[in-house]
Write a protein that holds these residues in place. Structure first.
Motif, mmCIF file in Angstrom:
data_model
loop_
_atom_site.group_PDB
_atom_site.id
_atom_site.type_symbol
_atom_site.label_atom_id
_atom_site.label_comp_id
_atom_site.label_asym_id
_atom_site.label_seq_id
_atom_site.Cartn_x
_atom_site.Cartn_y
_atom_site.Cartn_z
ATOM 1 N N ILE A 51 23.568 33.782 -8.813
ATOM 2 C CA ILE A 51 22.685 33.329 -8.086
ATOM 3 C C ILE A 51 21.432 33.149 -7.381
ATOM 4 C CG2 ILE A 51 22.485 30.805 -7.227
ATOM 5 C CD1 ILE A 51 25.344 30.231 -7.959
ATOM 6 N N THR A 52 22.080 34.547 -6.108
ATOM 7 C CA THR A 52 21.267 34.856 -5.316
ATOM 8 C C THR A 52 20.044 35.383 -5.688
ATOM 9 O OG1 THR A 52 22.672 35.378 -3.741
ATOM 10 C CG2 THR A 52 20.787 36.734 -3.187
ATOM 11 N N THR A 53 20.148 36.292 -7.125
ATOM 12 C CA THR A 53 18.890 37.314 -7.643
ATOM 13 C C THR A 53 18.754 35.956 -8.073
ATOM 14 O OG1 THR A 53 20.741 39.305 -8.134
ATOM 15 C CG2 THR A 53 19.533 39.408 -9.447
ATOM 16 N N ILE A 54 18.872 35.394 -9.674
ATOM 17 C CA ILE A 54 17.327 34.766 -9.501
ATOM 18 C C ILE A 54 17.146 33.621 -8.485
ATOM 19 C CG2 ILE A 54 17.778 32.262 -11.132
ATOM 20 C CD1 ILE A 54 20.164 33.441 -12.923
ATOM 21 N N VAL A 55 17.315 33.478 -8.140
ATOM 22 C CA VAL A 55 16.693 32.156 -6.575
ATOM 23 C C VAL A 55 15.432 33.218 -6.139
ATOM 24 C CG1 VAL A 55 16.412 31.075 -4.591
ATOM 25 C CG2 VAL A 55 18.253 30.726 -6.110
ATOM 26 N N GLU A 56 15.523 34.274 -5.614
ATOM 27 C CA GLU A 56 14.828 35.865 -5.231
ATOM 28 C C GLU A 56 14.072 35.548 -6.219
ATOM 29 O OE1 GLU A 56 15.523 39.020 -2.237
ATOM 30 O OE2 GLU A 56 17.131 38.470 -3.101
ATOM 31 N N GLY A 57 14.420 36.584 -7.349
ATOM 32 C CA GLY A 57 13.463 36.834 -8.120
ATOM 33 C C GLY A 57 13.011 36.001 -8.943
ATOM 34 N N ALA A 58 13.090 34.788 -9.354
ATOM 35 C CA ALA A 58 12.597 33.909 -9.588
ATOM 36 C C ALA A 58 10.863 33.801 -10.046
ATOM 37 C CB ALA A 58 13.157 32.246 -9.994
ATOM 38 N N GLY A 59 10.489 34.045 -8.842
ATOM 39 C CA GLY A 59 8.439 33.616 -8.188
ATOM 40 C C GLY A 59 8.228 34.870 -8.729
ATOM 41 N N ARG A 60 9.449 36.032 -9.451
ATOM 42 C CA ARG A 60 8.210 37.355 -9.932
ATOM 43 C C ARG A 60 8.318 37.371 -11.303
ATOM 44 N NH1 ARG A 60 5.999 40.926 -7.751
ATOM 45 N NH2 ARG A 60 4.837 41.218 -9.496
ATOM 46 N N LEU A 61 8.823 36.221 -11.946
ATOM 47 C CA LEU A 61 8.901 36.317 -13.910
ATOM 48 C C LEU A 61 7.105 35.625 -13.877
ATOM 49 C CD1 LEU A 61 12.738 34.957 -14.196
ATOM 50 C CD2 LEU A 61 11.516 37.919 -14.345
ATOM 51 N N ASP A 62 6.734 36.947 -13.649
ATOM 52 C CA ASP A 62 5.228 36.276 -14.450
ATOM 53 C C ASP A 62 4.618 37.298 -14.947
ATOM 54 O OD1 ASP A 62 4.908 38.004 -12.562
ATOM 55 O OD2 ASP A 62 3.982 37.106 -11.257
ATOM 56 N N ALA A 63 3.505 37.074 -15.985
ATOM 57 C CA ALA A 63 3.087 37.810 -16.594
ATOM 58 C C ALA A 63 2.777 39.182 -15.927
ATOM 59 C CB ALA A 63 1.585 37.277 -17.413
ATOM 60 N N ASN A 64 2.392 38.717 -14.526
ATOM 61 C CA ASN A 64 1.717 40.541 -13.745
ATOM 62 C C ASN A 64 3.092 41.233 -14.135
ATOM 63 O OD1 ASN A 64 -0.242 41.661 -12.180
ATOM 64 N ND2 ASN A 64 2.424 41.464 -10.867
ATOM 65 N N LEU A 65 4.093 40.413 -13.894
ATOM 66 C CA LEU A 65 5.233 41.875 -13.476
ATOM 67 C C LEU A 65 5.589 42.209 -15.014
ATOM 68 C CD1 LEU A 65 8.022 42.460 -12.233
ATOM 69 C CD2 LEU A 65 9.430 40.451 -13.818
ATOM 70 N N LEU A 66 5.223 41.890 -16.038
ATOM 71 C CA LEU A 66 5.621 42.592 -17.489
ATOM 72 C C LEU A 66 4.244 43.474 -18.234
ATOM 73 C CD1 LEU A 66 6.418 40.024 -20.205
ATOM 74 C CD2 LEU A 66 8.219 41.759 -18.453
ATOM 75 N N THR A 67 3.084 43.411 -17.316
ATOM 76 C CA THR A 67 1.687 43.583 -18.339
ATOM 77 C C THR A 67 1.187 44.682 -16.732
ATOM 78 O OG1 THR A 67 0.353 42.655 -17.097
ATOM 79 C CG2 THR A 67 1.344 42.339 -19.139
ATOM 80 N N ALA A 68 1.872 45.666 -15.936
ATOM 81 C CA ALA A 68 1.444 45.342 -14.210
ATOM 82 C C ALA A 68 2.020 46.960 -14.231
ATOM 83 C CB ALA A 68 0.866 44.518 -12.831
ATOM 84 N N TYR A 69 1.640 48.042 -13.635
ATOM 85 C CA TYR A 69 2.416 49.378 -13.385
ATOM 86 C C TYR A 69 3.113 49.352 -11.056
ATOM 87 C CZ TYR A 69 0.323 51.520 -16.966
ATOM 88 O OH TYR A 69 0.126 51.367 -18.627
ATOM 89 N N THR A 70 3.910 49.771 -10.791
ATOM 90 C CA THR A 70 4.288 49.453 -9.826
ATOM 91 C C THR A 70 2.885 49.736 -8.990
ATOM 92 O OG1 THR A 70 6.008 50.276 -8.601
ATOM 93 C CG2 THR A 70 5.162 51.595 -10.211
ATOM 94 N N SER A 71 3.512 49.573 -7.505
ATOM 95 C CA SER A 71 2.693 49.662 -6.834
ATOM 96 C C SER A 71 3.205 49.891 -5.358
ATOM 97 C CB SER A 71 1.392 48.641 -6.429
ATOM 98 O OG SER A 71 0.743 48.765 -4.963
ATOM 99 N N GLN A 72 3.467 51.354 -4.230
ATOM 100 C CA GLN A 72 3.628 51.291 -3.035
ATOM 101 C C GLN A 72 3.218 50.496 -1.773
ATOM 102 O OE1 GLN A 72 3.423 55.479 -3.087
ATOM 103 N NE2 GLN A 72 5.150 55.714 -3.847
ATOM 104 N N LEU A 73 1.361 50.046 -1.764
ATOM 105 C CA LEU A 73 0.408 49.429 -1.371
ATOM 106 C C LEU A 73 0.463 48.181 -1.413
ATOM 107 C CD1 LEU A 73 -2.081 51.870 -0.987
ATOM 108 C CD2 LEU A 73 0.096 51.989 0.670
ATOM 109 N N PHE A 74 1.142 47.607 -2.172
ATOM 110 C CA PHE A 74 0.568 45.862 -2.454
ATOM 111 C C PHE A 74 2.073 46.222 -3.131
ATOM 112 C CE2 PHE A 74 -3.058 47.721 -3.234
ATOM 113 C CZ PHE A 74 -4.228 47.141 -1.573
ATOM 114 N N PRO A 75 3.350 44.979 -3.121
ATOM 115 C CA PRO A 75 4.563 44.536 -3.360
ATOM 116 C C PRO A 75 4.388 43.468 -4.092
ATOM 117 C CG PRO A 75 4.473 44.493 -0.963
ATOM 118 C CD PRO A 75 3.316 45.114 -1.545
#
Length: 307
Positions: A51-75
């Motif tokens: 539940i904690t993981t789903i609540v915390e990560g639900a807001g980042r489940l978007d197309a950017n998560l699947l199509t963008a690379y990681t970033s150290q400056l802009f999380p």
């Protein structure tokens, strides 16, 4: 003196009282309560974590998560594209390496091996022990092999898809062998005897009768073993898997990262945004695991035979 008839009549009543006292004894009741309490605590912690993981990560489940690379400056812009593709590359290569080798080894041990030989029993014992070896040991073994092969392949480091797949193959190979052997044992001996009686050779019997009948169990055990491999990070970190990748893996000799390695890196960052994207990546990883387990259930239900 009691007659034999009286003793026979009294025996069921005595056994019934003993069974009842055993089921309702204080020790049995206390053990049952402790068992249910332990199960409740484990499920409660698991539910809280999910539940904690789903609540915390639900807001980042978007197309950017699947199509963008990681970033150290802009999380807030970080994505898991490279990790998802790397996971698919490594797991696909692991399946290609582990499944044929594991099934072939299990077929030989179960159908053709001589259990009376000392070396056969030694191999069986080692396979059972290898199934419980920590994953980092396989990472160390692969690292020693990769250190020799990397210069031959023209690689400057050992962080390549093929070496990560080898480490995971070594990890799940004993599990696949054990699951396949158990599935072959579940096939009735009458099927083998009938095939041999009709003139088929032992290999024809295995290929045409025994192995197809064992496919549901083999597929289920294999998918569960692969599910374990997807969540492994220790052997890949030991091989120097990248935690900052901004390219797609394009071959067996390409550098890579995987979802567990990327999650490990994000969780260690101080910014709260990285923990959010890590929770979203965990959700993706859980969905992949659920998909694999769902496939295993479908295969088992569709192909399973009752003898």
């Amino acid at each position: 003196m009691a007659t034999i008839e009286q003793l026979v009549r009294a025996e069921p009543r005595r056994l019934g009282r003993a069974t009842t006292r055993g089921d309702r004894s204080p020790a049995a009741v206390a053990f049952l309560i402790a068992l249910w309490f332990s199960l409740f605590v484990a499920l409660a912690f698991l539910a809280a974590l999910l539940i904690t993981t789903i609540v915390e990560g639900a807001g980042r489940l978007d197309a950017n998560l699947l199509t963008a690379y990681t970033s150290q400056l802009f999380p807030e812009k970080a994505g898991a594209r490279a990790a998802i593709l790397g996971t698919l590359w490594v797991i696909a290569t692991t399946i290609v390496l582990a499944v044929p080798l594991g099934v072939a080894a299990a077929v030989y041990l179960e159908e053709f091996g001589d259990s009376d030989k000392w070396y056969f029993r030694l191999v069986e014992l080692n396979i059972q022990n290898l199934a419980a070896v920590p994953s980092i040991i396989y990472g160390l073994l692969t690292l020693s092999v990769a250190g020799v092969l990397a210069p031959v392949l023209g690689l400057r480091n050992v962080n390549a898809v093929i070496f990560g797949a080898i480490a995971l193959t070594l990890l799940i190979l004993p599990v696949i062998i054990i699951a396949t052997r158990e599935s072959l044992r579940a096939v009735p001996q009458e099927i083998r005897a009938g095939s041999l009686a009709l003139g088929a050779t032992q290999w024809q019997t295995v290929w045409k009768q025994t192995l197809p009948a064992a496919v549901p169990g083999i597929a289920t055990g294999t998918i569960l073993a692969v599910s374990r491999a997807i969540g492994e990070a220790a052997p890949l970190l030991l091989l120097g898997a990248f935690v900052f990748v901004t390219f797609d893996p394009n071959g067996l000799l390409s550098g890579f990262t995987t979802l567990p390695v990327q999650i490990y890196n994000w969780v260690g960052q101080p910014q709260a945004e990285f923990r959010e994207v890590a929770s979203a990546a965990i959700i993706i990883l859980l969905l992949l695991l659920l998909l694999l387990n769902g496939v295993a259930i479908l295969i088992r239900n569709k192909l399973q035979r009752r003898w």
